[in-house]
Design an enzyme around this catalytic site. Structure first.
Site, short mmCIF file in Angstrom:
data_model
loop_
_atom_site.label_atom_id
_atom_site.label_comp_id
_atom_site.label_asym_id
_atom_site.label_seq_id
_atom_site.Cartn_x
_atom_site.Cartn_y
_atom_site.Cartn_z
N GLU A 314 0.83 -1.21 0.00
CA GLU A 314 0.00 0.00 0.00
C GLU A 314 0.86 1.26 0.00
O GLU A 314 0.46 2.31 -0.48
CB GLU A 314 -0.91 -0.03 1.23
CG GLU A 314 -2.23 0.68 1.03
CD GLU A 314 -3.23 0.35 2.13
OE1 GLU A 314 -4.14 -0.46 1.88
OE2 GLU A 314 -3.12 0.89 3.24
N HIS A 335 7.67 -26.74 -1.11
CA HIS A 335 7.04 -27.86 -1.83
C HIS A 335 5.91 -27.39 -2.73
O HIS A 335 5.14 -28.19 -3.25
CB HIS A 335 6.55 -28.89 -0.82
CG HIS A 335 7.69 -29.48 -0.02
ND1 HIS A 335 8.27 -30.69 -0.32
CD2 HIS A 335 8.41 -28.96 1.02
CE1 HIS A 335 9.27 -30.91 0.52
NE2 HIS A 335 9.37 -29.88 1.34
N LYS A 449 -14.17 0.75 -3.93
CA LYS A 449 -15.26 1.18 -3.04
C LYS A 449 -16.34 1.91 -3.84
O LYS A 449 -17.54 1.69 -3.66
CB LYS A 449 -14.73 2.12 -1.95
CG LYS A 449 -13.84 1.44 -0.93
CD LYS A 449 -13.48 2.40 0.18
CE LYS A 449 -12.39 1.83 1.05
NZ LYS A 449 -11.81 2.79 1.98
O1 PA5 Z 1 -3.73 1.38 5.89
C1 PA5 Z 1 -4.84 1.83 5.66
O2 PA5 Z 1 -5.06 3.05 5.69
C2 PA5 Z 1 -6.01 0.93 5.37
O3 PA5 Z 1 -5.64 -0.40 5.30
C3 PA5 Z 1 -7.03 1.07 6.47
O4 PA5 Z 1 -6.45 0.69 7.68
C4 PA5 Z 1 -8.27 0.19 6.18
O5 PA5 Z 1 -8.80 0.54 4.94
C5 PA5 Z 1 -9.31 0.38 7.25
O6 PA5 Z 1 -9.66 1.72 7.35
P1 PA5 Z 1 -10.40 2.25 8.62
O7 PA5 Z 1 -9.52 2.05 9.79
O8 PA5 Z 1 -10.65 3.71 8.34
O9 PA5 Z 1 -11.68 1.47 8.75
#
Ligand code: PA5
Length: 472
Positions: A314, A335, A449
């Protein structure tokens, strides 16, 4: 158990000197072994990146780079006080007393850190124990109807509490799961007792979860504004659920503090493990390696790799750039994936997390008949075989063109996991700036989303719904 000598590099007269004979048993911190990268990236290429590294590190610590409003994690270990940790433990105690199970509701950065640390430090078969700290289970990290049904089956017959985590307070998956679980808990123990068994961790002032927590009277913790989800394991996001399940959060944070000092500005690039890791993975990327495989030889680290995959995937996968983070659990995956790693497309390198000492001893017995021909191993520890599998694999992969970075931790405990977590976070910030992207945003996550809301005909998405229906 004796370990292999650890090799550290330092710069001397513009060349790298190998310093050996540091026994792993004596080390009290994470170590980085880069010997098996040097055949692929010459020493001079690493040294050439020193100026670039210094700029990237300065950008990070001065807060002058892209995403600089999300740098709260950088000094988090030294900013969290022992009093704050003790306060978390007090609240955690309350839930622990009432619960056989703790359901952690969250997704992405709001669940992976707790899952990674809990799995690494909990007995493999704790779900079969009748006593001990609550079992940590998860919800809101998927939208599986069967998963939810089966979770509710278990919760029908066990006492439980909930820690619901969402920084935005509006993420669909955890919001949906929490609605269902709250309803179940209220049905089971009543409105007032349910409120006692729920802790909400969210933004300090905004979002639907903050409002819900306020109206329903839940205990709450705030996620600092300047800490993104994937960097949040050392905030209440990770610390509260871990404390409920009996993990030593003081040691976790202490470990992170040690690593924060080891990575701080002023330390030579070749002696700063996070710097060295960030520089090497970028050098390998520039040399044509496109995939980094995080390898473990300890099954409890499976979810640590999942946490790492999110952190690097990310943070770096943007603008058409970035190493693809993959993971294998060895020797299991030797394996299955071993063939590709050995002989497939040569776009891979691997980073191995190696745990030097095991918590328990299992010695291989002598067998009178020796029909399995294993008596040559009699009297040896199982871990000796595991370590030889690791070494043999590294040598084979080097021969096959796969560079190998080795990260050693002395043992799998809260302290060294704290070190490992901060090491990877710090390296990720530097690595992202070396790559030339913003390591602290995640604009690409929004695309699915928007489509999902359009397909679900969420109010406010009418135009998107029309547009997407034409594509069906
Ligand atoms: O690293 C990030 O920003 C995302 O993985 C969020 O943690 C994830 O989308 C969850 O978001 P939130 O904590 O707002 O529900």
């Amino acid at each position: 158990m004796s370990g292999t000598p650890c090799l550290a590099y330092r710069v001397h007269n513009k060349s790298l000197i190998l310093r050996s004979n540091i026994q792993i048993e004596k080390m009290d911190h994470l170590s980085l072994d880069i010997r098996r990268v040097l055949p692929f990236i010459p020493e001079r290429d690493l040294l050439k990146m020193e100026t670039e590294f210094k700029i990237a590190q300065k950008t990070l610590y001065d807060g002058t780079g892209a995403g600089n409003d999300f740098l709260g994690w950088l000094h988090l270990p030294s900013e969290i006080t022992d009093e704050q940790l003790t306060e978390i433990e007090r609240d955690a105690d309350e839930l622990r007393k009432k619960s056989e199970i703790l359901v952690v509701v969250g997704i992405g950065g709001s669940y992976l850190g707790a899952k990674a640390v809990n799995d690494a430090l909990t007995h493999n078969f704790s779900n079969l124990f009748k006593s001990g700290p609550p079992l940590m289970l998860f919800a809101g990290h998927n939208i599986g109807e069967d998963y939810m049904h089966e979770l509710l089956d278990i919760l029908d017959t066990h006492s439980y509490s909930i820690v619901v985590i969402s920084k935005s307070g509006t993420t669909t998956e955890p919001a949906l799961a929490f609605r269902i679980l709250k309803d179940h808990l209220v049905g089971k123990v009543g409105l007032q007792e349910a409120a006692e068994r729920i802790i909400a961790i969210t933004d300090s002032s905004k979002g639907a979860l903050r409002q819900l927590a306020f109206e329903e009277g839940y205990r709450t913790y705030a996620i600092p504004d300047n800490v993104g989800g994937r960097y949040s394991v050392l905030t209440p996001v990770g610390l509260v659920p871990l404390a409920v399940c009996g993990i030593d959060i003081h040691q976790l944070v202490k470990g992170a503090r040690v690593m924060a000092r080891m990575c701080s500005p002023g330390i030579d690039m070749m002696k700063n493990p996070a710097a060295l890791y960030a520089v090497i993975r970028n050098a390998l990327y520039r040399s044509g390696k496109k995939i980094e495989i995080l390898v473990n030889y300890h099954n409890k680290l499976h979810f640590f790799s999942e946490w790492w995959k999110q952190l690097y995937g990310e943070s770096e996968g943007k603008e058409g750039r970035g190493l693809f983070p993959a993971a294998v659990d060895n020797s299991t995956d030797l394996h299955s994936m071993g063939q590709y790693i050995q002989e497939g497309e040569r776009i891979l390198f691997e980073t191995v997390i190696s745990v030097d000492r095991q918590q328990h001893d299992v010695t291989i017995p002598h067998d009178r008949k020796n029909l399995d021909r294993l008596n040559y191993l009699a009297g040896k520890h199982m871990d000796h075989v595991n370590k030889m599998a690791e070494l043999g694999t590294a040598i084979a992969h080097i021969d096959g063109g796969v560079p190998n970075i080795r990260i050693g931790i002395p043992e799998l405990n809260a302290h060294f996991l704290g070190q490992l977590i901060y090491f990877f976070e710090n390296a990720c910030g530097i690595s992202g700036y070396l790559l030339g992207i913003n390591p602290f945003d995640q604009p690409g996550v929004e695309a699915y989303k928007k489509n999902m809301f359009a397909l679900l005909e969420k109010p406010g998405f009418e135009e998107d719904t029309k547009r997407i229906k034409k594509k069906l």
